[in-house]
Design a protein around this motif. Structure first.
Motif, PDB file in Angstrom:
ATOM      1  N   HIS A  64      -2.905  -8.473 -16.504  1.00 55.12           N
ATOM      2  CA  HIS A  64      -3.213  -7.804 -15.243  1.00 55.12           C
ATOM      3  C   HIS A  64      -1.955  -7.156 -14.655  1.00 55.12           C
ATOM      4  O   HIS A  64      -1.976  -6.002 -14.226  1.00 55.12           O
ATOM      5  CB  HIS A  64      -3.811  -8.829 -14.257  1.00 55.12           C
ATOM      6  N   GLY A  65      -0.868  -7.916 -14.699  1.00 57.32           N
ATOM      7  CA  GLY A  65       0.408  -7.370 -14.249  1.00 57.32           C
ATOM      8  C   GLY A  65       0.834  -6.180 -15.089  1.00 57.32           C
ATOM      9  O   GLY A  65       1.292  -5.171 -14.558  1.00 57.32           O
ATOM     10  N   ASP A  66       0.658  -6.294 -16.390  1.00 62.11           N
ATOM     11  CA  ASP A  66       1.018  -5.204 -17.294  1.00 62.11           C
ATOM     12  C   ASP A  66       0.201  -3.950 -16.999  1.00 62.11           C
ATOM     13  O   ASP A  66       0.720  -2.827 -17.023  1.00 62.11           O
ATOM     14  CB  ASP A  66       0.782  -5.622 -18.753  1.00 62.11           C
ATOM     15  N   PHE A  67      -1.079  -4.148 -16.745  1.00 69.74           N
ATOM     16  CA  PHE A  67      -1.948  -2.995 -16.454  1.00 69.74           C
ATOM     17  C   PHE A  67      -1.481  -2.266 -15.197  1.00 69.74           C
ATOM     18  O   PHE A  67      -1.298  -1.039 -15.202  1.00 69.74           O
ATOM     19  CB  PHE A  67      -3.407  -3.443 -16.297  1.00 69.74           C
ATOM     20  N   HIS A  68      -1.253  -3.021 -14.140  1.00 73.78           N
ATOM     21  CA  HIS A  68      -0.817  -2.373 -12.895  1.00 73.78           C
ATOM     22  C   HIS A  68       0.534  -1.691 -13.069  1.00 73.78           C
ATOM     23  O   HIS A  68       0.772  -0.617 -12.506  1.00 73.78           O
ATOM     24  CB  HIS A  68      -0.773  -3.389 -11.755  1.00 73.78           C
ATOM     25  N   PHE A  69       1.386  -2.304 -13.867  1.00 76.37           N
ATOM     26  CA  PHE A  69       2.682  -1.681 -14.124  1.00 76.37           C
ATOM     27  C   PHE A  69       2.519  -0.386 -14.905  1.00 76.37           C
ATOM     28  O   PHE A  69       3.182   0.617 -14.631  1.00 76.37           O
ATOM     29  CB  PHE A  69       3.585  -2.656 -14.876  1.00 76.37           C
ATOM     30  N   SER A  70       1.612  -0.405 -15.862  1.00 75.34           N
ATOM     31  CA  SER A  70       1.416   0.797 -16.691  1.00 75.34           C
ATOM     32  C   SER A  70       0.973   1.987 -15.835  1.00 75.34           C
ATOM     33  O   SER A  70       1.330   3.128 -16.118  1.00 75.34           O
ATOM     34  CB  SER A  70       0.389   0.527 -17.791  1.00 75.34           C
ATOM     35  N   LEU A  71       0.233   1.717 -14.784  1.00 76.33           N
ATOM     36  CA  LEU A  71      -0.251   2.800 -13.917  1.00 76.33           C
ATOM     37  C   LEU A  71       0.900   3.569 -13.270  1.00 76.33           C
ATOM     38  O   LEU A  71       0.819   4.774 -13.054  1.00 76.33           O
ATOM     39  CB  LEU A  71      -1.146   2.231 -12.809  1.00 76.33           C
TER      40      LEU A  71
ATOM     41  N   VAL B 171       0.841  -1.199   0.000  1.00 80.39           N
ATOM     42  CA  VAL B 171       0.000   0.000   0.000  1.00 80.39           C
ATOM     43  C   VAL B 171       0.875   1.248   0.000  1.00 80.39           C
ATOM     44  O   VAL B 171       0.669   2.169  -0.787  1.00 80.39           O
ATOM     45  CB  VAL B 171      -0.953  -0.005   1.215  1.00 80.39           C
ATOM     46  N   LEU B 172       1.871   1.246   0.880  1.00 80.32           N
ATOM     47  CA  LEU B 172       2.780   2.399   0.945  1.00 80.32           C
ATOM     48  C   LEU B 172       3.459   2.653  -0.397  1.00 80.32           C
ATOM     49  O   LEU B 172       3.463   3.779  -0.909  1.00 80.32           O
ATOM     50  CB  LEU B 172       3.845   2.152   2.020  1.00 80.32           C
ATOM     51  N   ILE B 173       4.032   1.590  -0.960  1.00 84.20           N
ATOM     52  CA  ILE B 173       4.822   1.740  -2.179  1.00 84.20           C
ATOM     53  C   ILE B 173       3.940   2.058  -3.390  1.00 84.20           C
ATOM     54  O   ILE B 173       4.245   2.969  -4.181  1.00 84.20           O
ATOM     55  CB  ILE B 173       5.646   0.460  -2.457  1.00 84.20           C
ATOM     56  N   GLU B 174       2.851   1.338  -3.535  1.00 85.72           N
ATOM     57  CA  GLU B 174       1.979   1.571  -4.700  1.00 85.72           C
ATOM     58  C   GLU B 174       1.405   2.987  -4.673  1.00 85.72           C
ATOM     59  O   GLU B 174       1.304   3.637  -5.720  1.00 85.72           O
ATOM     60  CB  GLU B 174       0.844   0.544  -4.732  1.00 85.72           C
ATOM     61  N   ARG B 175       1.027   3.451  -3.504  1.00 88.07           N
ATOM     62  CA  ARG B 175       0.478   4.804  -3.404  1.00 88.07           C
ATOM     63  C   ARG B 175       1.529   5.836  -3.790  1.00 88.07           C
ATOM     64  O   ARG B 175       1.225   6.792  -4.517  1.00 88.07           O
ATOM     65  CB  ARG B 175      -0.026   5.076  -1.988  1.00 88.07           C
ATOM     66  N   GLU B 176       2.734   5.648  -3.313  1.00 87.78           N
ATOM     67  CA  GLU B 176       3.789   6.600  -3.655  1.00 87.78           C
ATOM     68  C   GLU B 176       4.062   6.594  -5.161  1.00 87.78           C
ATOM     69  O   GLU B 176       4.173   7.645  -5.794  1.00 87.78           O
ATOM     70  CB  GLU B 176       5.074   6.260  -2.880  1.00 87.78           C
ATOM     71  N   CYS B 177       4.163   5.408  -5.726  1.00 87.55           N
ATOM     72  CA  CYS B 177       4.393   5.293  -7.165  1.00 87.55           C
ATOM     73  C   CYS B 177       3.297   5.999  -7.949  1.00 87.55           C
ATOM     74  O   CYS B 177       3.560   6.746  -8.899  1.00 87.55           O
ATOM     75  CB  CYS B 177       4.423   3.815  -7.594  1.00 87.55           C
ATOM     76  N   LEU B 178       2.076   5.758  -7.531  1.00 88.68           N
ATOM     77  CA  LEU B 178       0.926   6.304  -8.241  1.00 88.68           C
ATOM     78  C   LEU B 178       0.910   7.828  -8.160  1.00 88.68           C
ATOM     79  O   LEU B 178       0.697   8.522  -9.166  1.00 88.68           O
ATOM     80  CB  LEU B 178      -0.353   5.724  -7.623  1.00 88.68           C
ATOM     81  N   THR B 179       1.165   8.338  -6.977  1.00 91.07           N
ATOM     82  CA  THR B 179       1.196   9.789  -6.790  1.00 91.07           C
ATOM     83  C   THR B 179       2.252  10.427  -7.688  1.00 91.07           C
ATOM     84  O   THR B 179       1.989  11.434  -8.365  1.00 91.07           O
ATOM     85  CB  THR B 179       1.511  10.119  -5.314  1.00 91.07           C
ATOM     86  N   LEU B 180       3.429   9.824  -7.701  1.00 91.48           N
ATOM     87  CA  LEU B 180       4.509  10.365  -8.523  1.00 91.48           C
ATOM     88  C   LEU B 180       4.190  10.246 -10.012  1.00 91.48           C
ATOM     89  O   LEU B 180       4.455  11.164 -10.794  1.00 91.48           O
ATOM     90  CB  LEU B 180       5.827   9.640  -8.213  1.00 91.48           C
TER      91      LEU B 180
ATOM     92  N   GLN C  52       9.035   7.459 -12.595  1.00 99.37           N
ATOM     93  CA  GLN C  52      10.413   7.878 -12.862  1.00 99.37           C
ATOM     94  C   GLN C  52      11.424   7.415 -11.816  1.00 99.37           C
ATOM     95  O   GLN C  52      12.551   7.886 -11.833  1.00 99.37           O
ATOM     96  CB  GLN C  52      10.516   9.409 -12.966  1.00 99.37           C
ATOM     97  N   SER C  53      10.998   6.555 -10.915  1.00 98.77           N
ATOM     98  CA  SER C  53      11.931   6.104  -9.888  1.00 98.77           C
ATOM     99  C   SER C  53      12.280   4.629 -10.069  1.00 98.77           C
ATOM    100  O   SER C  53      11.489   3.747  -9.760  1.00 98.77           O
ATOM    101  CB  SER C  53      11.328   6.314  -8.495  1.00 98.77           C
ATOM    102  N   PRO C  54      13.480   4.358 -10.583  1.00 97.75           N
ATOM    103  CA  PRO C  54      13.884   2.963 -10.797  1.00 97.75           C
ATOM    104  C   PRO C  54      13.831   2.149  -9.508  1.00 97.75           C
ATOM    105  O   PRO C  54      13.407   0.991  -9.528  1.00 97.75           O
ATOM    106  CB  PRO C  54      15.331   3.083 -11.286  1.00 97.75           C
ATOM    107  N   ASN C  55      14.236   2.751  -8.419  1.00 92.46           N
ATOM    108  CA  ASN C  55      14.242   2.021  -7.152  1.00 92.46           C
ATOM    109  C   ASN C  55      12.846   1.674  -6.684  1.00 92.46           C
ATOM    110  O   ASN C  55      12.587   0.549  -6.265  1.00 92.46           O
ATOM    111  CB  ASN C  55      14.976   2.837  -6.074  1.00 92.46           C
ATOM    112  N   LEU C  56      11.930   2.633  -6.755  1.00 93.36           N
ATOM    113  CA  LEU C  56      10.562   2.339  -6.367  1.00 93.36           C
ATOM    114  C   LEU C  56       9.958   1.267  -7.262  1.00 93.36           C
ATOM    115  O   LEU C  56       9.289   0.348  -6.789  1.00 93.36           O
ATOM    116  CB  LEU C  56       9.693   3.607  -6.437  1.00 93.36           C
ATOM    117  N   LEU C  57      10.211   1.364  -8.542  1.00 88.75           N
ATOM    118  CA  LEU C  57       9.638   0.386  -9.475  1.00 88.75           C
ATOM    119  C   LEU C  57      10.180  -1.014  -9.223  1.00 88.75           C
ATOM    120  O   LEU C  57       9.446  -2.000  -9.299  1.00 88.75           O
ATOM    121  CB  LEU C  57       9.910   0.812 -10.922  1.00 88.75           C
ATOM    122  N   GLU C  58      11.448  -1.082  -8.902  1.00 84.46           N
ATOM    123  CA  GLU C  58      12.069  -2.367  -8.595  1.00 84.46           C
ATOM    124  C   GLU C  58      11.461  -2.983  -7.337  1.00 84.46           C
ATOM    125  O   GLU C  58      11.063  -4.159  -7.328  1.00 84.46           O
ATOM    126  CB  GLU C  58      13.578  -2.155  -8.394  1.00 84.46           C
ATOM    127  N   ILE C  59      11.372  -2.188  -6.302  1.00 86.62           N
ATOM    128  CA  ILE C  59      10.783  -2.656  -5.050  1.00 86.62           C
ATOM    129  C   ILE C  59       9.336  -3.084  -5.278  1.00 86.62           C
ATOM    130  O   ILE C  59       8.909  -4.148  -4.850  1.00 86.62           O
ATOM    131  CB  ILE C  59      10.850  -1.547  -3.969  1.00 86.62           C
TER     132      ILE C  59
END
Lengths: 242, 242
Positions: free
Chosen positions: A140-147, A90-99, A152-159
């Motif tokens: 489904h994985g592709d869709f969530h990734f596309s969001l 939840v923490l990570i996905e929300r941050e990714c989405l906001t950014l 722009q954060s390689p580290n967040l995306l990796e995590i």
DNA sequence: AAATAAATTATTTTCGAAATTTTATCCAAA
DNA sequence: TTTGGATAAAATTTCGAAAATAATTTATTT
């Protein structure tokens, strides 16, 4: 065309890594299972050292556990692990989405719409049991990734990716036992719309609800599979049937 | 007592992993350096396969990069990587701290005070160049860990630890070139006090400032070491001098 | 019979030789 | 001189035998 094998550029170890990761995530290799080298050697057709190389990476990813001098087991599942995983996701996905909402451009929006469309159409075509399809899982994985890809954060995306994979294993466990399915998937659509409307607060709340409801369903339909009170206190690990 | 080697319970591969990780983090193995097997074999006194096992784990941790069929290099450093790392660390450390403040008990507070004291006394004893000391580095890591250990989230702690290690590599790079040192370290004390006062907002702001100021110092004192415009476009990697 | 030790078997871990792949060198042709 | 391609050298990757460790069985003692 060659008959069968084709690592194509990558090393044999990298190929085994990919196959083994997929097998763990979709529970072909079951949680807690002892990974015997002889069995694995037959299964993946590589040598000891190459296997250990792949296993080592999976240990670092949290999908395999190394028991010094006593081999490897598939990472066990538990309610505690699932709950913690859920909170961190939840923490990570929300941050990714906001950014991503802040930084994404028009092309990014188009990617999302395309990914949703592909997933949605397959879902319609497959009917109620779409969740069991390998192909739908991929989309489904592709869709969530596309969001989140525009964050722009390689580290967040990796995590995020590693957490998503581990969560998928739990989803996969429950999908076998699930009896009720939401006919038309409205949740994903709402998330997409909030993202494209550039509303980070709403999108954040929706993705959080999406993740937590999925977890609730996992507990409901697969909770009985977790932490079976150890019948054999000595060797807790399940045997691989070769 | 045996003369020299003593993996003690753990496998040879695990031992090499630990040594190699330490060597990368403290820049004995320099960023971007090509890791030649012959050199590594001499250095760590193990075989190819054992080396590859350790290297594979480090790849998953982001400290080493695998270039398929062309070996391994130490993960390069860059301003972009440092900035991204900094942002993600702020997110994770703040979350850990908030949760720890919410969940920690009295014993946890005592641990923090003890860890601070050990770090503080050594700092006094070492004088201005404490930053260069291996021992201080260890105690500094322990102190920061003590602040968040009560957060109760294995996943967050794991992620935090890996990010902390990667950040340490940057701190280490700058410490060699740094000329000005804060005589008395007041920052750590303020963070500790805010945590023990159970003020998550204040503690969060302080830890964020601490992380960002450290990064600013790294850029100031070691920025010139990053991304040296590649003199040899063919083979970017630095050679290991055996 | 239960507990401990010794011997046996099964499994993991390590090693270095052999195979593969990449990189460097050399030579001929344009 | 440059380009392309064959040849040689250097490096990585893979393999399975051998060594080390753990688990099991058998033997011995209390």
């Amino acid at each position: 065309m060659p008959e069968k094998l084709k690592p194509a550029g990558e090393t044999r170890a990298a190929d085994v890594l990919h196959r083994m990761r997929a097998d763990i995530i979709n529970c072909t290799l079951k949680p807690g299972m002892k990974l015997k080298f002889e069995s694995l050697r037959e299964m993946y057709e590589v040598s000891f050292s190459t296997l250990r190389e792949a296993l080592s990476r999976l240990v670092a990813e949290g999908l395999v556990v190394a028991e010094d001098q006593r081999g490897f087991i598939v990472a066990p599942v538990s309610i505690d692990d699932l709950n913690d995983l859920t909170d961190v996701r939840v923490l990570i996905e929300r941050e990714c989405l906001t950014l991503a909402i802040k930084r994404g451009d028009d092309a990014w929006e188009a990617t999302i719409i395309g990914a949703f469309h592909r997933m949605d159409r397959l879902q319609e075509r497959l009917g109620l049991k779409y969740y069991l399809s390998e192909e739908w899982t991929k989309l489904h994985g592709d869709f969530h990734f596309s969001l989140v890809v525009a964050c722009q954060s390689p580290n967040l995306l990796e995590i995020r990716q590693k957490l998503f994979e581990r969560a998928h294993r739990y989803r996969r466990m429950s999908s076998q036992f699930r009896t009720k399915w939401r006919a038309k998937d409205v949740e994903h659509k709402m998330i997409m719309e909030a993202v494209i409307a550039r509303d980070p607060t709403k999108a954040g709340k929706l993705i959080e609800r999406h993740i937590r409801e999925t977890t609730a369903n996992v507990v409901k339909y697969a909770g009985h599979l977790f932490e079976a009170p150890d019948e054999e206190p000595r060797s807790r690990a399940v045997r691989v049937s070769a």
